[in-house]
Scaffold this active site. Structure first.
Site, short mmCIF file in Angstrom:
data_model
loop_
_atom_site.label_atom_id
_atom_site.label_comp_id
_atom_site.label_asym_id
_atom_site.label_seq_id
_atom_site.Cartn_x
_atom_site.Cartn_y
_atom_site.Cartn_z
N LYS A 1 -0.75 -3.04 -2.61
CA LYS A 1 0.66 -2.65 -2.48
C LYS A 1 1.48 -3.58 -3.35
O LYS A 1 1.51 -4.80 -3.11
CB LYS A 1 1.09 -2.75 -1.02
CG LYS A 1 2.56 -2.51 -0.77
CD LYS A 1 2.99 -1.11 -1.12
CE LYS A 1 2.52 -0.10 -0.09
NZ LYS A 1 2.89 1.29 -0.46
N HIS B 1 -2.86 9.16 1.91
CA HIS B 1 -1.90 8.10 2.18
C HIS B 1 -2.00 7.64 3.63
O HIS B 1 -2.48 8.36 4.49
CB HIS B 1 -0.49 8.67 1.92
CG HIS B 1 0.63 7.79 2.38
ND1 HIS B 1 1.34 8.05 3.53
CD2 HIS B 1 1.17 6.69 1.83
CE1 HIS B 1 2.28 7.12 3.66
NE2 HIS B 1 2.20 6.29 2.65
#
Lengths: 420, 420
Positions: free
Chosen positions: B191, B318
């Site tokens: 991330k 996701h």
């Protein structure tokens, strides 16, 4: 609940078909279909129906041999088996139906009737109609359109079929009147590509005069050039609900679409998932006609429905000559397709025999009530199945050949594709 | 078999979440989720899990009130009820999650957990795992990627969380080592959007050095301008499996996609069916991350899978912070999605509590075996559910607010969207 497929029966059938004219010729006296039976070790039976051209039949039988032991819930596994068998038995070639529909892979057409039969089995196993297995019926009755054809009074050398000749606007209006009076259809489709486009426009205008309120469709199966198609669209703008396959190919359809506001529908240039992206990229069509026989069964047809909804396309439903098992499957699919935006096509009124026990499937005001029994909700009548199989054995027809049959009557005939 | 939903319970939960950094701020000390229970008059229980921001929770409760009497097979009917309720109760407005994901309609996000719970119910009713209801598992084990985050050692003023600080390449590699050693992940996702893109590229290159064979992904959540994104893609070409949302919006992504061969993935510019056509028209992304919470449940996520396959796009999955009911649903969906082309994301290792009884869901070599019991195959532990609900009541968090929590620590912070 782990019932497995234990026995598979593929039965080719023939049933009488009137001399319906189209772009590649005329329907032969016998239409062919195959009924698939999937029996489980727990005593359940699932039904499917499909084409029965001999190449297709050989492929169905090869798959049938590979199915015992298969779990009817495992549709992805079923598809893998079909792919394996077709790769091994046929080299993975394509398929052709009716001289008009060609697909580069036979997987979807061969998989389809087995998928339907598995869903019928699952429905029986869990006590639910197939529409429930597809997410639930959003309508209790499915609307169909009356399917009009140019036709002779009967096959040459055989008795008239009772529908009479229809080779001009009057004949088409008489045919429409019978369709509407006896079946109650609330929309009408004319199969064109038979006469000069001016004459077919005359017929549509005569239908409009006779039925000011009914949605009308014209489907010449790609008989016209793009410019002729655009001219017809001009003439029939405001009259047609949609114009189906006026010209062949995605490129030609896109050319016409750019020149008219009449929605263009297709069952010829978009008949497999691989055709969707190129057609959407050039805005070639506004409506896709689904057909679970061609698009890989009910769940993949539901996927097609979701794709058309996502990309802002309309959705209608195509039909070949078919019997009651297919009609039941079409009705369950249509019932469970929220985005179905048009009445479905059906050849059903043109046949005189069936293999399903009467009582479940009936047209009322052009609609068929969704069967509420388990699975497809229809039952095989083994006497009728036997009779139509005898007809298959006797009739000698082994593939649909509209063109060569037409040439046996009119040796000068050649298919009308983009002729005008 | 006509069991009906008789009682619906929506339970908001909070569970401890580490200070994971992202483009809009940092995870709060408590992550919120809601568990949906659908009870039937026949004594069955179906489970769903979703977000628990207070606006969403109000909508869930409004729908819950409308569900008694609903047939769990009738998913189209369930969707109509959700649409009706949302129109009446909320004026049909959109939804926002985590400060990053905004959708114009709340229907799919509200419908999703009820759909999952209905499929769990149907699975229990027919004695089949949910993957069987989606067409059958094509894989027995579902691969996940290890999800790496820049993070502090602990939330300010609270004890360290045991994962340590990770604010540079070394910290990320140490975190990756623990993920790989303890969970066995065979792919890693970082991330990003937290530090300058050069530093995040350094971290990816350090991961590549530490793990020469593992597929690597970087997801800065739209932190970069299109030109910066193209420059990063240049630097990391041949290193990244894919680059996720390097820049905001379909237009920006298309600009980057035209300038790199690194596949671009998205969970930001294509998060609803309405985004697919515009994104495909300009070739903005090569991979879509599905998420059944956002895309309207398992069947609509399967539709997304079919669309990506049809249009030649890749498909990944996701994840937001989630518990075991969601993990089970993700695993069944992934198992029954033939076209899933990448290992799925999951936040699962970052949480320390769950509400499902242990034993069914376990990571082995980065994969989770598909539960084979009926429905989702997981069981609610009511003691754990009660504990996490108590935490919800006590913690005071009522919506996810990464930005305002970050500002409570660093008043100068503003979200990094397209900052670099």
């Amino acid at each position: 609940m782990t019932s497995r497929i234990s026995r598979v029966i593929v039965t080719p059938l023939a049933f009488a078909d009137p001399p319906l004219l189209n772009v590649v010729g005329v329907h032969q006296p016998w239409a062919l279909r195959a009924i698939i039976e999937l029996h489980t070790d727990s005593g359940l039976l699932g039904l499917g129906e499909t084409y029965a051209d001999e190449t297709h039949l050989r492929r169905l039988e090869a798959v049938a041999d590979a199915l015992p032991g298969q779990d009817p819930f495992d549709l992805h596994g079923l598809r893998r088996r079909v792919i394996d068998v077709l790769g091994r038995e046929t080299g993975g070639g394509g398929a052709s139906f009716g001289g008009m529909l060609d697909v580069s892979s036979a997987v979807d057409t061969v998989y389809a009737p087995f998928e339907v039969a598995c869903l019928d089995l699952v429905g029986h196993e869990v006590g639910r109609p197939v529409s429930d297995l597809l997410g639930g019926a959003v309508r209790e009755r499915v609307p169909f359109s009356g399917y009009l054809f140019y036709k002779w009074a009967g096959h040459p050398g055989r008795p008239d079929d009772g529908w009479g000749e229809a080779l001009d606007p009057d004949g088409i209006v008489v045919q429409a009147k019978r369709m509407v009076d006896e079946w109650g259809f609330g929309a009408l489709k004319l199969k064109g590509g038979v006469l000069h486009p001016d004459l077919e426009c005359d017929a549509i205008e005569a239908l409009r005069e006779a039925y000011p309120e009914l949605p009308l469709r014209l489907d010449p199966n790609g008989a016209w050039t793009p410019d002729t198609a655009a001219a017809v669209a001009d003439r029939l703008a405001g009259v047609l609900e949609y114009l189906e396959d006026p010209t062949p190919g995605i490129e030609g359809m896109a050319y016409v679409a750019a020149r008219t506001d009449v929605p263009l529908a297709t069952n010829m240039c978009v008949i497999a998932f691989e055709h969707l992206a190129p057609a959407i990229a050039v805005d070639a069509v506004q409506i896709v006609l689904s057909d679970h026989h061609l698009w890989g069964g009910l769940r993949r047809s539901a996927l097609l429905g979701g794709i058309t909804e996502t990309f802002g396309l309309g959705l209608s439903m195509h039909s070949n000559s078919h019997l009651g098992v297919s009609l039941a499957a079409m009705v369950h699919l249509a019932a469970a397709t929220p985005h179905l935006t048009y009445a479905c096509d059906t050849h059903y009124p043109w046949k005189t025999h069936d293999v399903v026990a009467p009582g479940v499937l009936a047209f009322d005001e052009g609609e068929v009530a969704v069967p509420t029994g388990p699975g497809l909700g229809v039952e095989l009548d083994r006497d009728l199945l036997g009779e139509l199989h005898e007809d298959y054995l006797r009739c000698g027809v082994r593939r649909r050949e509209d063109t060569s049959y037409m040439r046996s009557i009119d040796p000068s005939f050649s298919p009308n594709t983009a002729r005008w």
